[in-house]
Design a protein around this motif. Sequence first.
Motif, PDB file in Angstrom:
ATOM      1  N   LEU A  73      -9.555   6.360  22.753  1.00 46.30           N
ATOM      2  CA  LEU A  73      -9.299   7.733  22.308  1.00 46.30           C
ATOM      3  C   LEU A  73      -7.799   7.953  22.188  1.00 46.30           C
ATOM      4  CD1 LEU A  73     -11.739   9.834  24.569  1.00 46.30           C
ATOM      5  CD2 LEU A  73     -12.103   9.112  22.200  1.00 46.30           C
ATOM      6  N   GLY A  74      -7.436   8.882  21.302  1.00 42.83           N
ATOM      7  CA  GLY A  74      -6.041   9.303  21.236  1.00 42.83           C
ATOM      8  C   GLY A  74      -5.181   8.562  20.241  1.00 42.83           C
ATOM      9  N   GLY A  75      -5.787   7.676  19.464  1.00 43.18           N
ATOM     10  CA  GLY A  75      -5.023   7.030  18.395  1.00 43.18           C
ATOM     11  C   GLY A  75      -4.835   8.009  17.244  1.00 43.18           C
ATOM     12  N   SER A  76      -3.843   7.744  16.435  1.00 41.80           N
ATOM     13  CA  SER A  76      -3.618   8.627  15.301  1.00 41.80           C
ATOM     14  C   SER A  76      -2.772   7.932  14.255  1.00 41.80           C
ATOM     15  CB  SER A  76      -2.899   9.892  15.787  1.00 41.80           C
ATOM     16  OG  SER A  76      -2.536  10.683  14.688  1.00 41.80           O
ATOM     17  N   GLN A  77      -3.060   8.196  12.993  1.00 39.25           N
ATOM     18  CA  GLN A  77      -2.188   7.740  11.916  1.00 39.25           C
ATOM     19  C   GLN A  77      -1.321   8.912  11.486  1.00 39.25           C
ATOM     20  OE1 GLN A  77      -4.259   6.714   8.289  1.00 39.25           O
ATOM     21  NE2 GLN A  77      -5.885   8.188   8.620  1.00 39.25           N
ATOM     22  N   GLY A  78      -0.464   8.683  10.515  1.00 41.56           N
ATOM     23  CA  GLY A  78       0.356   9.772  10.000  1.00 41.56           C
ATOM     24  C   GLY A  78       1.666   9.932  10.742  1.00 41.56           C
ATOM     25  N   ASP A 112       3.040  11.401   6.162  1.00 43.72           N
ATOM     26  CA  ASP A 112       2.823   9.967   5.943  1.00 43.72           C
ATOM     27  C   ASP A 112       1.338   9.721   5.712  1.00 43.72           C
ATOM     28  OD1 ASP A 112       2.650   7.213   5.997  1.00 43.72           O
ATOM     29  OD2 ASP A 112       2.689   7.129   8.195  1.00 43.72           O
ATOM     30  N   ARG A 113       0.996   9.301   4.530  1.00 42.88           N
ATOM     31  CA  ARG A 113      -0.405   8.958   4.234  1.00 42.88           C
ATOM     32  C   ARG A 113      -0.573   7.461   3.989  1.00 42.88           C
ATOM     33  NH1 ARG A 113       0.122  14.299   1.971  1.00 42.88           N
ATOM     34  NH2 ARG A 113       1.365  13.389   0.307  1.00 42.88           N
ATOM     35  N   ALA A 114       0.411   6.685   4.376  1.00 43.55           N
ATOM     36  CA  ALA A 114       0.353   5.236   4.141  1.00 43.55           C
ATOM     37  C   ALA A 114       0.443   4.435   5.438  1.00 43.55           C
ATOM     38  CB  ALA A 114       1.464   4.817   3.180  1.00 43.55           C
ATOM     39  N   VAL A 115       0.351   5.108   6.574  1.00 46.52           N
ATOM     40  CA  VAL A 115       0.402   4.448   7.883  1.00 46.52           C
ATOM     41  C   VAL A 115       1.638   3.560   8.018  1.00 46.52           C
ATOM     42  CG1 VAL A 115      -1.205   3.592   9.666  1.00 46.52           C
ATOM     43  CG2 VAL A 115      -2.090   4.117   7.413  1.00 46.52           C
ATOM     44  N   ILE A 116       2.787   4.071   7.577  1.00 44.02           N
ATOM     45  CA  ILE A 116       3.973   3.193   7.536  1.00 44.02           C
ATOM     46  C   ILE A 116       4.426   2.729   8.915  1.00 44.02           C
ATOM     47  CG2 ILE A 116       4.854   4.075   5.322  1.00 44.02           C
ATOM     48  CD1 ILE A 116       6.912   5.704   6.930  1.00 44.02           C
ATOM     49  N   GLN A 117       4.028   3.462   9.961  1.00 47.72           N
ATOM     50  CA  GLN A 117       4.456   3.039  11.304  1.00 47.72           C
ATOM     51  C   GLN A 117       3.657   1.853  11.830  1.00 47.72           C
ATOM     52  OE1 GLN A 117       5.441   6.338  14.129  1.00 47.72           O
ATOM     53  NE2 GLN A 117       4.795   7.644  12.455  1.00 47.72           N
ATOM     54  N   CYS A 118       2.589   1.510  11.151  1.00 45.94           N
ATOM     55  CA  CYS A 118       1.783   0.351  11.579  1.00 45.94           C
ATOM     56  C   CYS A 118       1.854  -0.772  10.557  1.00 45.94           C
ATOM     57  CB  CYS A 118       0.345   0.765  11.825  1.00 45.94           C
ATOM     58  SG  CYS A 118       0.162   1.686  13.359  1.00 45.94           S
ATOM     59  N   HIS A 119       3.020  -0.985   9.982  1.00 49.60           N
ATOM     60  CA  HIS A 119       3.180  -2.082   9.028  1.00 49.60           C
ATOM     61  C   HIS A 119       4.331  -2.996   9.463  1.00 49.60           C
ATOM     62  CE1 HIS A 119       0.408   0.079   6.440  1.00 49.60           C
ATOM     63  NE2 HIS A 119       0.351  -1.006   5.691  1.00 49.60           N
ATOM     64  N   PHE A 153       2.010 -10.573   6.061  1.00 49.97           N
ATOM     65  CA  PHE A 153       3.117  -9.627   6.078  1.00 49.97           C
ATOM     66  C   PHE A 153       2.797  -8.438   5.185  1.00 49.97           C
ATOM     67  CE2 PHE A 153       7.332  -7.941   5.700  1.00 49.97           C
ATOM     68  CZ  PHE A 153       7.929  -8.284   6.896  1.00 49.97           C
ATOM     69  N   LYS A 154       2.748  -7.266   5.806  1.00 47.65           N
ATOM     70  CA  LYS A 154       2.280  -6.086   5.083  1.00 47.65           C
ATOM     71  C   LYS A 154       3.375  -5.031   4.974  1.00 47.65           C
ATOM     72  CE  LYS A 154      -2.430  -6.939   6.673  1.00 47.65           C
ATOM     73  NZ  LYS A 154      -3.556  -6.445   7.482  1.00 47.65           N
ATOM     74  N   ILE A 155       3.522  -4.515   3.771  1.00 48.11           N
ATOM     75  CA  ILE A 155       4.534  -3.499   3.487  1.00 48.11           C
ATOM     76  C   ILE A 155       3.828  -2.247   2.969  1.00 48.11           C
ATOM     77  CG2 ILE A 155       6.566  -2.930   2.077  1.00 48.11           C
ATOM     78  CD1 ILE A 155       7.150  -5.932   1.868  1.00 48.11           C
ATOM     79  N   ALA A 156       4.250  -1.079   3.461  1.00 47.69           N
ATOM     80  CA  ALA A 156       3.717   0.182   2.953  1.00 47.69           C
ATOM     81  C   ALA A 156       4.878   1.116   2.634  1.00 47.69           C
ATOM     82  CB  ALA A 156       2.793   0.829   3.982  1.00 47.69           C
ATOM     83  N   VAL A 157       4.676   1.952   1.613  1.00 44.48           N
ATOM     84  CA  VAL A 157       5.718   2.865   1.153  1.00 44.48           C
ATOM     85  C   VAL A 157       5.159   4.276   1.102  1.00 44.48           C
ATOM     86  CG1 VAL A 157       7.424   3.313  -0.653  1.00 44.48           C
ATOM     87  CG2 VAL A 157       6.534   0.996  -0.357  1.00 44.48           C
ATOM     88  N   ASN A 158       5.905   5.234   1.646  1.00 42.00           N
ATOM     89  CA  ASN A 158       5.496   6.637   1.573  1.00 42.00           C
ATOM     90  C   ASN A 158       6.696   7.461   1.124  1.00 42.00           C
ATOM     91  OD1 ASN A 158       3.017   8.294   2.367  1.00 42.00           O
ATOM     92  ND2 ASN A 158       4.648   9.497   3.294  1.00 42.00           N
ATOM     93  N   THR A 214       0.838  -1.197   0.000  1.00 41.99           N
ATOM     94  CA  THR A 214       0.000   0.000   0.000  1.00 41.99           C
ATOM     95  C   THR A 214       0.873   1.248   0.000  1.00 41.99           C
ATOM     96  OG1 THR A 214      -0.162  -0.198   2.400  1.00 41.99           O
ATOM     97  CG2 THR A 214      -1.991  -1.064   1.115  1.00 41.99           C
ATOM     98  N   SER A 215       0.239   2.358  -0.381  1.00 40.54           N
ATOM     99  CA  SER A 215       1.016   3.580  -0.493  1.00 40.54           C
ATOM    100  C   SER A 215       0.128   4.809  -0.376  1.00 40.54           C
ATOM    101  CB  SER A 215       1.772   3.577  -1.829  1.00 40.54           C
ATOM    102  OG  SER A 215       2.702   4.626  -1.867  1.00 40.54           O
ATOM    103  N   ASP A 216       0.726   5.940  -0.645  1.00 43.59           N
ATOM    104  CA  ASP A 216       0.074   7.244  -0.568  1.00 43.59           C
ATOM    105  C   ASP A 216      -0.929   7.396  -1.719  1.00 43.59           C
ATOM    106  OD1 ASP A 216      -0.541   9.917  -0.540  1.00 43.59           O
ATOM    107  OD2 ASP A 216       1.540  10.628  -0.669  1.00 43.59           O
TER     108      ASP A 216
END
Lengths: 174, 560
Positions: free
Chosen positions: B487-492, B176-183, B166-171, B127-129
Amino acid sequence: MPKLIKNGRVIDDAAEILVLDEVQGPEALSLPDGPVFVPLAVWQAHKGALSGRAGLGVWLDSSESVDDLEGDLDSIGAIALNFPKFTDGRAYSSAALLRSRYAYTGEIRAIGDVLRDQFFFMQRCGFDAIQPKAGKYSDAQLEEALASLKDFSTPYQAAIDQPEPLFRRTQRAA
Amino acid sequence: MYRYDPYDQKIVDERVAQFRDQTRRYLAGELTDDEFRPLRLQNGLYIQRHAPMLRIAVPYGLLSSTQVRKLAHIARSYDKGYAHITTRQNVQFNWPELKMVPEILGELAQVQMHAIQTSGACIRNITSDPFAGVAGDEYIDPRPWCEVLRQWSTFHPEFAFLPRKFKIAVNGAEQDRAVIQCHDIGLELKRNAAGEIGFRVLVGGGMGRTPIIGEEINAFVPWQHIITYNEAILRVYNRYGRRDNLYKARIKILVKALGVAEFKRQVEEEWAFGKDGANTLTEAEVARVAAHFTTPVYETLAGEDAGYASQRAANTAFAAWARRNVLAHKVPGYAIVVLSLKNPATAPGDITAEQLDLVAEWADAYSFGEVRATHEQNLVLADVKQADLFALWEKARATGLATPTFGLLTDIICCPGGDFCALANAKSIPIANAIQARFDDLDYLYDIGDIELNISGCMNSCGHHHVGHIGILGVDKNGEEWYQVSLGGSQGNDTSIGKVIGRSFAAAEMPDVISKIIDVYRAQRQDGERFIDTVRRTGLDPFKLGVYGEAAIIERKQHA
């Protein structure tokens, strides 16, 4: 006689896979005549006696590391890697490591829960012998299953059977 | 976008033939359920509550108008006339017949599509931006790199039976619009001091049962080595990831168990063998792939189209849509348009065959024939002239695709949940629809401002509830459906994992609970503060108080 796929053909094979039971630990050594795969633990306990024995192979379970055979590989004619379940993919890495890092040129045999829909991946990772469980496939089914070795004709990535990725093997037009 | 050459086409055609034969053998009783399961999953086919569910790959979210028309055709011919956009930028059909799946795959192959590795314990769709190539804050276009990695990961023989998915994301942008910290692997494209392209590599992030934010294991892997570096990570994971417990099998658990320093040491030891090997990327290959992602032939336009400005001034509904769903484009006179799939009358992410055909038509008329799917379950036309926005809006509005709520409370990310998914503990779509019905006043939504509400029907977290500013998780309590709120979760860029506020709620309570949370925010916020900033500043206590009341809080503290 048990069947085996070797280099893309079905052949007869008499090798026995020695499994230790609770009674027989690796210390005891009573081997059948003829070709046999011994467990890693037996090999390690009797390396000296077993080295160079004709028809001797060593088999590893998926949790055992091929790194433990480093230094012994010249004295082992064949290595079997067990799939306790076909979804346990560790043996793919083990086979690839044997062929690449350790430059092992003897037979690498897939044993255990070996199914035709994984033959293609096995072959790509360096298995040259594939042995489904006795009774899993009829002789006719096994012949038919050879087709699965050819599921894909031109894979993208480098692997053991095809050491260059597609982008190095061919000139792809933009 | 990327167009197949004969090699790509052959691989997909051979896949169709392979799966046709596997399905035939399954239906003939030659393959057991257990033997067929991983095969069908690696082809995106689940057995669900009502029927099989087929997940089709949309690599990094890009679709051509031809592909969108094919999806419409499949929805009409093999399904009940609609499709669903997933949180991995893929497309799902909920009602295909098992025996028809090979036919569907054959249809997809005609338009360079497939369902390869959309499920199963393998490398999934990358997945990606969704704004790749058109966002002003982009450093490096991620799409060619996604395609290079897609080809490498497709039928990778060593990594088809990993411990778990196994999930890979590229930004490749500032945001960050690909949630790369949660991959499992998050890749951030960047340049080093010498201006060379490479990747910052994060590993071990993920949502699911144990949400963890990924950690950096390499600050800069030069682009030539990105495949061999990924292979080193995958090999360490394949060999040492846990296989005894499904819930502890993701790479994040291995990374935590070893510690990131030790994990990195093992990866780099492994990499020393593969680095500079045959899988080292060549300039020629990257150039070949990148040539598919050239800049479209943009017209030279004024930065602000005069007609667009007057149309907004004259029409408040259009202005509202433009304010939320039209985003800045890097080229003067162009805009990025979000076609919302969050019409309160339908399930979030659902789109009908008729709508798909219309989207394809608009893509051809206004956006160089391309459409993007977002992980927030909307569609994007990325290259629309400002001068065309009003015409596009009128058409989109007429068919329910112009809900002007992008990024607002009712732009809910929501998994299919218990209505469809066999894994779910609770329904999620009715909760989303009930919240959308409660918050139907646009002015009020605009006043609340930017906020993300995400709903998952179970711990698998397909609805990304852990990273919602408000997260809702469906849980099972003695056979009843309950909902836990965090509460308090966030992507990006500042990704965080939400914290549960307290006891869970019945479905009927949920709109009230959200209302109470919003009331607390509106009472607490300071000068234009976003919801998430208020939560971060105040902590959860005022929200707990607002939701549970003082008595409940005191009682809880006494029992603690």
